[in-house]
Motif scaffolding. Structure first.
Motif, mmCIF file in Angstrom:
data_model
loop_
_atom_site.group_PDB
_atom_site.id
_atom_site.type_symbol
_atom_site.label_atom_id
_atom_site.label_comp_id
_atom_site.label_asym_id
_atom_site.label_seq_id
_atom_site.Cartn_x
_atom_site.Cartn_y
_atom_site.Cartn_z
ATOM 1 N N LEU A 91 -4.712 -4.022 -5.361
ATOM 2 C CA LEU A 91 -3.904 -3.582 -4.230
ATOM 3 C C LEU A 91 -2.559 -3.107 -4.758
ATOM 4 O O LEU A 91 -1.865 -3.849 -5.454
ATOM 5 C CB LEU A 91 -3.713 -4.730 -3.236
ATOM 6 C CG LEU A 91 -4.984 -5.373 -2.683
ATOM 7 C CD1 LEU A 91 -4.635 -6.535 -1.767
ATOM 8 C CD2 LEU A 91 -5.831 -4.346 -1.946
ATOM 9 N N ARG A 92 -2.161 -1.886 -4.393
ATOM 10 C CA ARG A 92 -0.947 -1.305 -4.942
ATOM 11 C C ARG A 92 0.104 -1.097 -3.850
ATOM 12 O O ARG A 92 -0.208 -0.849 -2.677
ATOM 13 C CB ARG A 92 -1.257 0.051 -5.599
ATOM 14 C CG ARG A 92 -2.200 -0.023 -6.784
ATOM 15 C CD ARG A 92 -1.574 -0.702 -7.987
ATOM 16 N NE ARG A 92 -0.445 0.048 -8.499
ATOM 17 C CZ ARG A 92 -0.539 1.000 -9.443
ATOM 18 N NH1 ARG A 92 -1.727 1.292 -9.962
ATOM 19 N NH2 ARG A 92 0.538 1.631 -9.863
ATOM 20 N N GLY A 93 1.369 -1.177 -4.259
ATOM 21 C CA GLY A 93 2.481 -0.855 -3.382
ATOM 22 C C GLY A 93 2.610 -1.777 -2.190
ATOM 23 O O GLY A 93 2.602 -3.000 -2.313
ATOM 24 N N SER A 94 2.725 -1.187 -1.019
ATOM 25 C CA SER A 94 2.903 -1.959 0.201
ATOM 26 C C SER A 94 1.722 -2.878 0.468
ATOM 27 O O SER A 94 1.885 -3.977 1.005
ATOM 28 C CB SER A 94 3.115 -1.018 1.392
ATOM 29 O OG SER A 94 3.233 -1.727 2.600
ATOM 30 N N LEU A 95 0.517 -2.463 0.090
ATOM 31 C CA LEU A 95 -0.662 -3.316 0.291
ATOM 32 C C LEU A 95 -0.564 -4.593 -0.527
ATOM 33 O O LEU A 95 -1.153 -5.610 -0.173
ATOM 34 C CB LEU A 95 -1.939 -2.558 -0.080
ATOM 35 C CG LEU A 95 -2.363 -1.418 0.842
ATOM 36 C CD1 LEU A 95 -3.693 -0.839 0.382
ATOM 37 C CD2 LEU A 95 -2.459 -1.871 2.291
ATOM 38 N N SER A 96 0.181 -4.537 -1.622
ATOM 39 C CA SER A 96 0.410 -5.730 -2.429
ATOM 40 C C SER A 96 1.578 -6.544 -1.890
ATOM 41 O O SER A 96 1.475 -7.751 -1.698
ATOM 42 C CB SER A 96 0.689 -5.331 -3.885
ATOM 43 O OG SER A 96 1.104 -6.439 -4.654
ATOM 44 N N LEU A 97 2.691 -5.865 -1.618
ATOM 45 C CA LEU A 97 3.913 -6.559 -1.205
ATOM 46 C C LEU A 97 3.727 -7.354 0.083
ATOM 47 O O LEU A 97 4.206 -8.482 0.203
ATOM 48 C CB LEU A 97 5.046 -5.552 -1.045
ATOM 49 C CG LEU A 97 5.663 -5.040 -2.354
ATOM 50 C CD1 LEU A 97 6.428 -3.752 -2.122
ATOM 51 C CD2 LEU A 97 6.567 -6.099 -2.959
ATOM 52 N N THR A 98 3.057 -6.769 1.063
ATOM 53 C CA THR A 98 2.848 -7.465 2.340
ATOM 54 C C THR A 98 1.376 -7.756 2.587
ATOM 55 O O THR A 98 0.979 -8.074 3.703
ATOM 56 C CB THR A 98 3.406 -6.632 3.516
ATOM 57 O OG1 THR A 98 2.723 -5.372 3.586
ATOM 58 C CG2 THR A 98 4.897 -6.391 3.351
ATOM 59 N N GLY A 99 0.573 -7.670 1.528
ATOM 60 C CA GLY A 99 -0.871 -7.840 1.678
ATOM 61 C C GLY A 99 -1.294 -9.208 2.140
ATOM 62 O O GLY A 99 -2.213 -9.338 2.956
ATOM 63 N N ARG A 100 -0.640 -10.250 1.627
ATOM 64 C CA ARG A 100 -1.033 -11.594 2.042
ATOM 65 C C ARG A 100 -0.668 -11.846 3.496
ATOM 66 O O ARG A 100 -1.457 -12.391 4.262
ATOM 67 C CB ARG A 100 -0.385 -12.627 1.121
ATOM 68 C CG ARG A 100 -0.938 -12.616 -0.301
ATOM 69 C CD ARG A 100 -0.342 -13.739 -1.136
ATOM 70 N NE ARG A 100 -0.934 -13.794 -2.479
ATOM 71 C CZ ARG A 100 -0.463 -13.119 -3.529
ATOM 72 N NH1 ARG A 100 0.612 -12.351 -3.393
ATOM 73 N NH2 ARG A 100 -1.060 -13.230 -4.707
ATOM 74 N N GLY A 101 0.532 -11.465 3.883
ATOM 75 C CA GLY A 101 0.952 -11.667 5.263
ATOM 76 C C GLY A 101 0.168 -10.826 6.253
ATOM 77 O O GLY A 101 -0.046 -11.235 7.396
#
Length: 469
Positions: A45-55
């Motif tokens: 998961l890259r970018g925004s999908l990583s940064l807010t992926g868990r939430g």
């Protein structure tokens, strides 16, 4: 090919269309490209999908997609559940069979888009089935493969700056991609906006059953919107994710039913609009089934305004809901084609701003507005959401998202009423507002575009690096 209203209003699970619905579709789409069912899949998961992926439940969505579920059919309580920790690797089993999976979070975005998924797959003997297959979640649950994204970029490069090409006339009888084109079609053919959209949808879905198919979908959309409100006002508790945000809709409903609101002040209807929006968005935040309208983060606005029309305007019928959704869909198509409905691309102006603009247009139609007044209503609502950032606290679709939907819904109604009292003439066109939104989104710092590393997330001390989701 023209955008379908059935895609603008799709059915999925919360809490995010770009971070939950899109990744689930991408994982399932990737599996369908493979020559055989894989034994192991690795997802980056890259970018925004990583940064807010868990939430946002991106990791869960990928696992469910790899299991063979799609957003329409997946049980809301499917394992792994949204209220439980999501393992970054393990085994999954579903409609397509079992496989080993692993998920990697990489905060560095790829240059082309902030929402990228990269898949690798192996068979049972360890042979590589696919390597570095890229998919992009571009907002509203829409996905593109690398080839599709490159084709879109190449096509847009051929169109002069500030202009948008009409869709292929082979697809629909009344092609449009801008507000100006839409109004010209309405005037030339003496048709309303919803009639233009209905005719196009009939052509797009002629193999599916034409308008009968489209209306059946829109009826289901309205049914699910009503279910969201009913479930939202009757479900109490704390929303998942760790912020300890309580559900407010049940208490607000009780207050309104007990006559808490002072009707002499003239705000009774708006109190109900607030309730409708909160109820839907709390369902979304809890991972419930909602309508992507046009995104999950903004999924409460269009149903809240439609509930307002049902309860506070005379002569409301199921046909009224269809006309409302078709009219709103036209505005969503224009915005998606010329700007974005993705918070990761342009901030919350692309989500709440788009939904508010769409709802204003739909409401104006039910108020008896002309096409020019409807375009004006959409412009007013969008103009006054320009620059709105996307900074979900803790990477969760809760603060400020839930309240923001209530404010956006009320703004939509006000925009529709303002436009209805005018003649449809105004200095700022819908197309100008859409172009400005696109330009503003490009200028906006990345930390204000669904990364949860700036804005309220940082101010409140719940940036994604500081909270366990």
């Amino acid at each position: 090919m023209a955008i379908s209203v059935t895609d603008i209003f799709s059915i999925g699970i919360g809490p995010s269309s770009s971070h939950t619905v899109g990744p689930m579709r991408a994982a399932l789409a990737f599996l369908k490209t493979l020559p055989e069912h894989p034994a192991k899949v690795h997802t980056e998961l890259r970018g925004s999908l990583s940064l807010t992926g868990r939430g946002h439940g991106t990791d869960r969505a990928v696992i469910l997609g790899l299991a063979g579920w799609d957003p329409l059919t997946v049980p809301v309580d499917a394992e792994p559940r949204s209220d439980q920790p999501i393992p970054s690797k393990g085994m999954t089993d579903g409609p397509l069979g079992a496989m080993e999976y692993s998920i990697e979070f990489n905060n560095e975005p790829v240059p082309e888009h902030p929402n990228c998924l990269i898949f690798d797959a192996w068979d049972a003997e360890g042979n590589l089935l696919a390597e570095h297959a890229e998919y992009f979640s571009v907002g509203g649950g829409f996905i593109l493969s690398r080839a599709e994204l490159d084709a879109e970029v190449a096509a847009s490069a051929e169109v002069p700056a500030g202009m948008a090409a009409a869709e292929s006339t082979d697809d629909v009888p009344y092609p449009f991609t801008t507000g100006e084109q839409l109004l010209a079609l309405c005037e030339k053919h003496d048709l309303k906006i919803w009639e233009i959209v209905a005719a196009n949808q009939e052509a797009l879905h002629k193999e599916d059953g034409g308008l009968e198919y489209v209306y059946a979908h829109l009826d289901l959309v309205w049914d699910i919107m009503r279910e969201c409100v009913t479930d939202g006002i009757s479900t109490s508790g704390i929303l998942p994710g760790g912020l300890q945000v309580p559900r407010r809709a049940p208490g607000m409903y009780k207050q309104l039913m007990e006559g808490h609101d002072d009707k002499t002040c003239g705000f009774s209807a708006m109190e109900w609009v607030n309730l409708f929006a909160l109820a839907v968005n709390e369902q979304n935040a809890a991972g419930g089934r909602v309508i992507t309208a046009p995104t999950n983060g903004a999924c409460g606005i269009i149903p809240a305004v439609l509930h307002y029309a049902r309860d506070f305007k005379p002569n409301f019928t199921r046909d009224s809901a269809r006309r409302y959704l078709l009219t709103a869909g036209a505005i969503g198509m224009i915005i998606k084609h010329n700007a974005s409905i993705s918070g990761a691309e342009v901030g919350c102006q692309g989500e709440v701003g788009s939904a508010s603009s769409m709802a204003a247009a739909g409401m104006a139609e039910l108020l008896g507005a002309t096409p020019a007044q409807i375009e004006n209503a959409a412009e007013i609502a969008l103009e006054h959401n320009l620059g709105l950032t996307c900074d979900p606290v803790g990477g969760l679709v809760q603060i400020p998202c839930i309240e923001r939907n209530a404010i956006g819904a009320v703004k939509s109604i006000n925009a529709a009423r303002l436009a209805r009292m005018g003649q449809g003439t105004h200095h700022v066109s819908l197309d100008a507002a859409v172009q400005t939104m696109a330009d503003t989104g490009r200028d906006m710092l990345a930390k204000y575009k669904e990364t949860s590393i700036g804005g309220l997330a940082k101010t409140l001390g719940f940036a994604v690096t500081q909270v366990e989701c």
